[in-house]
Design an enzyme around this catalytic site. Structure first.
Site, PDB file in Angstrom:
ATOM      1  CG  HIS A 126      -1.763   1.226   1.348  1.00 21.55           C
ATOM      2  ND1 HIS A 126      -1.625   2.160   2.348  1.00 21.55           N
ATOM      3  CD2 HIS A 126      -2.785   1.669   0.569  1.00 21.55           C
ATOM      4  CE1 HIS A 126      -2.510   3.126   2.200  1.00 21.55           C
ATOM      5  NE2 HIS A 126      -3.225   2.846   1.118  1.00 21.55           N
ATOM      6  CB  SER A 127       0.941   4.248   0.345  1.00 19.34           C
ATOM      7  OG  SER A 127       1.306   5.592   0.234  1.00 19.34           O
ATOM      8  CG  PHE A 128       7.140   3.915   1.244  1.00 16.28           C
ATOM      9  CD1 PHE A 128       8.141   4.543   0.517  1.00 16.28           C
ATOM     10  CD2 PHE A 128       7.503   2.963   2.192  1.00 16.28           C
ATOM     11  CE1 PHE A 128       9.485   4.222   0.736  1.00 16.28           C
ATOM     12  CE2 PHE A 128       8.832   2.638   2.414  1.00 16.28           C
ATOM     13  CZ  PHE A 128       9.836   3.278   1.678  1.00 16.28           C
ATOM     14  N   GLY A 130       4.374  -0.048  -2.074  1.00 11.29           N
ATOM     15  CA  GLY A 130       4.559  -0.511  -3.439  1.00 11.29           C
ATOM     16  C   GLY A 130       6.024  -0.570  -3.831  1.00 11.29           C
ATOM     17  CG  HIS A 275      -3.604   6.969   0.740  1.00 10.77           C
ATOM     18  ND1 HIS A 275      -3.259   6.418  -0.482  1.00 10.77           N
ATOM     19  CD2 HIS A 275      -2.489   6.859   1.523  1.00 10.77           C
ATOM     20  CE1 HIS A 275      -2.002   6.005  -0.444  1.00 10.77           C
ATOM     21  NE2 HIS A 275      -1.509   6.263   0.766  1.00 10.77           N
TER      22      HIS A 275
END
Length: 296
Positions: A126-128, A130, A275
Site C-alpha cells: 500500500h502506498s510507499f 509498493g 487512501h
C-alpha cells in the site's frame, strides 16, 4: 547494525489507537481492551461472497503507518479462510531507530518471508509499500504468486518516491525534513486530513491522525535500481480507489493509469474510497478488493 522487529501482528491489540466510532460498531470494548467484533463484517457486507479460494497474503504498509494499519483488513481476510501475515519493517512500529534506508526496509520483509519459509504468497503493498514489494520481488520471486499494488507507488528504474509527487509537495517534504531533529517528516494535520482521509468525518480523521508518527525521510528520497523488477514475469494487479487524493490525477501524476500501467499486463480492481479511511471504517470491503485482485 540496525535492530528491527520482525513480529507477526495479530488482532486484537491493547494499544490499537485508530478506532473510529461507527454506528454499527466495528470494535467492542471489554474489560478495558478493544476487540474486533466478528459480527462487524456482516454489518458491513450484508451479502457475503461465496466461499473463496484460500490464499496466503503478506501485507506491507506504507508511510506514516505501521503494521497495525492492516488489523481490520487482516481480520476480514482471515474470516474468509485466508492466511494473513503483516510484517513490520525497519524504522517503524516499535523500532526506535529512524535512521534507516530503503534497503533495510526491504530486507526486513525479505527476512520475514524467508524466516517463515513462506511460498505461493500474494504480496500486497500500500502506498510507499509498493516500492518495498518491487524490491522484495527482485529478491524472492520464486516465493510470490502475485503482486498487488493498492494505491501504491510503482517507481521507474532510477526513481525515488519524491520524484513522483508534485513539486509543491516535494518542497514541503524537504522543508519538514530540514526542520526535524532526526531526519524525519511529520505530516501536519490539515495536509493529512485533505489528502489521506478526505472521505472521513472529522472525528474519524482525528482518531486516525492520533496514531501517525514521523516518517523516516531518507527512504522517500532514495533512487532505486529496479532493472531486475521490470523483467520479472510475476503476475501483477493494481487496486485503485477513486477518491484517493494523495496524488493529483492527471498532469503526469496519479495512481491510475500513471502508476498502474508501468506494470505492463496487470489486473485492475477499483473501489470507492480514499487512501486510509476505509482500512478503518470498511475493512471487509478492502479485503474483498484485495481478494479479487489476488485470486486466480
Amino acid at each position: 547494525m540496525y535492530p528491527y522487529c520482525l513480529g507477526i501482528h495479530q488482532f486484537p491489540y491493547v494499544d490499537y489507537r485508530f478506532l473510529p466510532h461507527m454506528p454499527c460498531g466495528y470494535y467492542s470494548l471489554k474489560e478495558g481492551r478493544w476487540f474486533w467484533r466478528q459480527d462487524a463484517l456482516g454489518a458491513e457486507n450484508s451479502n457475503p461472497p461465496h466461499a473463496q479460494q484460500r490464499l496466503t497474503f503478506v501485507l506491507v504498509h506504507g508511510s506514516w503507518a505501521d503494521a497495525h494499519f492492516w488489523d481490520g483488513i487482516a481480520a476480514a481476510l482471515r474470516r474468509n479462510g485466508h492466511t494473513v501475515y503483516t510484517p513490520e519493517y525497519a524504522g517503524h512500529g516499535e523500532d526506535p531507530n529512524r535512521n534507516v534506508t530503503h534497503a533495510m526496509i526491504t530486507q526486513s520483509v525479505v527476512d520475514f518471508i524467508t524466516r517463515l519459509n513462506l511460498h505461493d504468497i500474494i504480496l500486497v503493498g500500500h502506498s510507499f509499500g509498493g516500492t518495498v514489494i518491487q524490491k522484495v520481488a527482485e529478491q524472492v520471486p520464486d516465493r510470490i504468486k502475485r503482486l498487488i499494488f493498492w494505491d501504491a507507488f510503482v517507481l521507474k528504474d532510477g526513481e525515488s518516491v519524491s520524484d513522483e509527487v508534485p513539486p509543491q509537495t516535494r518542497q514541503g517534504f524537504e522543508q519538514l525534513r530540514a526542520s526535524s531533529k532526526d531526519d524525519t517528516i511529520m505530516l501536519p494535520f490539515p495536509l493529512f486530513r485533505d489528502l489521506f482521509v478526505n472521505t472521513a468525518n472529522l472525528d474519524v480523521a482525528r482518531q486516525i491522525y492520533a496514531g501517525v508518527v514521523p516518517e523516516p525521510a531518507k527512504p522517500l528520497f532514495e533512487k532505486l535500481d529496479l532493472k531486475a523488477f521490470y523483467v520479472l514475469p510475476t503476475p501483477k494487479s493494481y487496486v485503485y480507489f477513486y477518491q484517493d487524493n494523495v496524488l493529483p490525477q492527471g498532469e503526469g501524476f496519479g495512481w491510475n493509469p500513471h502508476m498502474s500501467t508501468r506494470l505492463g499486463q496487470f489486473r485492475l480492481i477499483v473501489g470507492d474510497g480514499d487512501h486510509m479511511t476505509d482500512s478503518r471504517t470498511r475493512p471487509a470491503m478492502v479485503a474483498q478488493k484485495l481478494y479479487e485482485a489476488g485470486r486466480d
